[in-house]
Enzyme design. Structure first.
Site, PDB file in Angstrom:
ATOM      1  N   HIS A 152      32.167   3.769  27.669  1.00  0.00           N
ATOM      2  CA  HIS A 152      33.147   4.495  27.050  1.00  0.00           C
ATOM      3  C   HIS A 152      32.937   6.053  27.744  1.00  0.00           C
ATOM      4  O   HIS A 152      33.885   6.593  28.003  1.00  0.00           O
ATOM      5  CB  HIS A 152      33.014   4.641  25.569  1.00  0.00           C
ATOM      6  CG  HIS A 152      33.868   3.527  24.978  1.00  0.00           C
ATOM      7  ND1 HIS A 152      33.509   2.249  24.758  1.00  0.00           N
ATOM      8  CD2 HIS A 152      35.197   3.595  24.242  1.00  0.00           C
ATOM      9  CE1 HIS A 152      34.230   1.426  24.104  1.00  0.00           C
ATOM     10  NE2 HIS A 152      35.388   2.430  23.606  1.00  0.00           N
ATOM     11  N   ARG A 168      30.593   8.175  20.624  1.00  0.00           N
ATOM     12  CA  ARG A 168      30.040   6.632  20.658  1.00  0.00           C
ATOM     13  C   ARG A 168      28.613   6.820  20.177  1.00  0.00           C
ATOM     14  O   ARG A 168      28.266   5.913  19.356  1.00  0.00           O
ATOM     15  CB  ARG A 168      29.849   6.068  22.124  1.00  0.00           C
ATOM     16  CG  ARG A 168      31.239   6.038  22.813  1.00  0.00           C
ATOM     17  CD  ARG A 168      32.159   5.093  22.065  1.00  0.00           C
ATOM     18  NE  ARG A 168      31.662   3.622  21.910  1.00  0.00           N
ATOM     19  CZ  ARG A 168      32.204   2.792  21.356  1.00  0.00           C
ATOM     20  NH1 ARG A 168      33.182   3.105  20.620  1.00  0.00           N
ATOM     21  NH2 ARG A 168      31.956   1.488  21.433  1.00  0.00           N
ATOM     22  N   HIS A 197      25.944   3.760  20.613  1.00  0.00           N
ATOM     23  CA  HIS A 197      25.225   4.100  21.775  1.00  0.00           C
ATOM     24  C   HIS A 197      24.191   5.155  21.326  1.00  0.00           C
ATOM     25  O   HIS A 197      24.260   5.921  20.561  1.00  0.00           O
ATOM     26  CB  HIS A 197      26.112   4.729  22.990  1.00  0.00           C
ATOM     27  CG  HIS A 197      26.794   3.888  23.649  1.00  0.00           C
ATOM     28  ND1 HIS A 197      26.289   3.029  24.716  1.00  0.00           N
ATOM     29  CD2 HIS A 197      28.164   3.442  23.748  1.00  0.00           C
ATOM     30  CE1 HIS A 197      27.201   2.172  25.045  1.00  0.00           C
ATOM     31  NE2 HIS A 197      28.253   2.375  24.579  1.00  0.00           N
ATOM     32  N   ASP A 242      22.295   6.884  26.733  1.00  0.00           N
ATOM     33  CA  ASP A 242      23.440   6.255  27.257  1.00  0.00           C
ATOM     34  C   ASP A 242      24.538   7.068  27.676  1.00  0.00           C
ATOM     35  O   ASP A 242      25.016   6.667  28.705  1.00  0.00           O
ATOM     36  CB  ASP A 242      23.783   5.123  26.115  1.00  0.00           C
ATOM     37  CG  ASP A 242      22.797   4.124  25.889  1.00  0.00           C
ATOM     38  OD1 ASP A 242      21.587   3.946  26.521  1.00  0.00           O
ATOM     39  OD2 ASP A 242      22.919   3.450  24.815  1.00  0.00           O
TER      40      ASP A 242
END
Length: 248
Positions: free
Chosen positions: A167, A200, A206, A210
């Site tokens: 994402h 995220r 996440h 990340d």
């Protein structure tokens, strides 16, 4: 004086009408096409050789734990609401950039830009496939046995590697491309790309590392795409479309 003004304006109106007509013809071609990535998996650098998730004793993982603990208290906040809205994937991400871009990004309104971003999102997914499979890092909600802000996605993403954030990569790739097309909105667009990735972490899908890796890799992907003739041609079509729509 009045007649001279008329004859000056009339050709300009005709040129604008022709430009719009050409875009409409192109739109019918775009809508009938099946989007494919611009490049193949072999065209990208070996990201797994350059990036890896931090180990348990790495200071970056300690930062992951710290950020995770901090955002756990945001589940009922306005920022958590934004994080829930930032859950679309692939070309659906484009809708989250419309406000910063200043116009709709849809197949009907901006077909050339839509196709550019759709194909780019496929390239990002393709480029990240190997590195996600290489490390297969547990997502934070899996690691801690927790819930997320988007329960409907928990089961389908449980076995999908957390590193790097897809994402974040798609969102930041879109931000970079849109900022190139509309440099007057670059601050808003790049900030939206950063916030999109941070969502995220807030959603518990996440780790912070990340997301940060996703942004760096996104920049590498966009740079590689600029060496691709098909990407540059589609980018120029999107640029012309944007200029016509904004009366440039």
């Amino acid at each position: 004086m009045k007649s001279r003004f008329f004859f000056i304006i009339q050709p300009l109106m005709a040129c604008r009408a022709i430009a719009i007509w050409m875009l409409l013809l192109t739109a019918s071609t775009v809508s009938a096409s099946t989007a494919e990535p611009f490049l193949s998996e072999e065209d990208y650098a070996d990201f797994a050789a350059m990036f890896a998730p931090p180990g348990f004793e790495d200071p970056l993982f300690l930062n992951d734990l710290y950020v995770h603990a901090r955002v756990r208290g945001m589940t009922d906040s306005c920022r958590a609401w934004v994080a829930r809205q930032d859950s679309p994937w692939d070309i659906g991400v484009a809708g989250r950039f419309e406000e910063a871009f200043g116009q709709p990004i849809t197949l009907e309104d901006t077909p050339e830009l839509y196709l550019l971003l759709e194909r780019t999102s496929l390239d990002v997914s393709l480029a990240l496939r190997h590195i996600k499979q290489e490390f297969h890092r547990d997502r934070p909600y899996v690691f801690f046995g927790e819930k997320t802000l988007i329960p409907a996605d928990e089961e389908s993403l449980r076995g999908n590697g957390s590193f790097p954030s897809g994402h974040s990569a798609v969102g930041f790739a879109f931000a970079l491309i849109l900022a190139e097309l509309a440099p007057e909105h670059q601050t808003e667009l790049l900030q939206r790309g950063i916030d999109f990735g941070n969502s995220r972490v807030i959603a518990n899908y996440h780790w912070q590392s990340d997301v940060e890796a996703g942004r760096v890799i996104a920049a590498m992907i966009v740079a590689r795409l600029h060496a691709c003739d098909a990407f540059r041609e589609q980018l120029e079509r999107a640029r012309r479309e944007h200029r016509v729509a904004n009366g440039f």
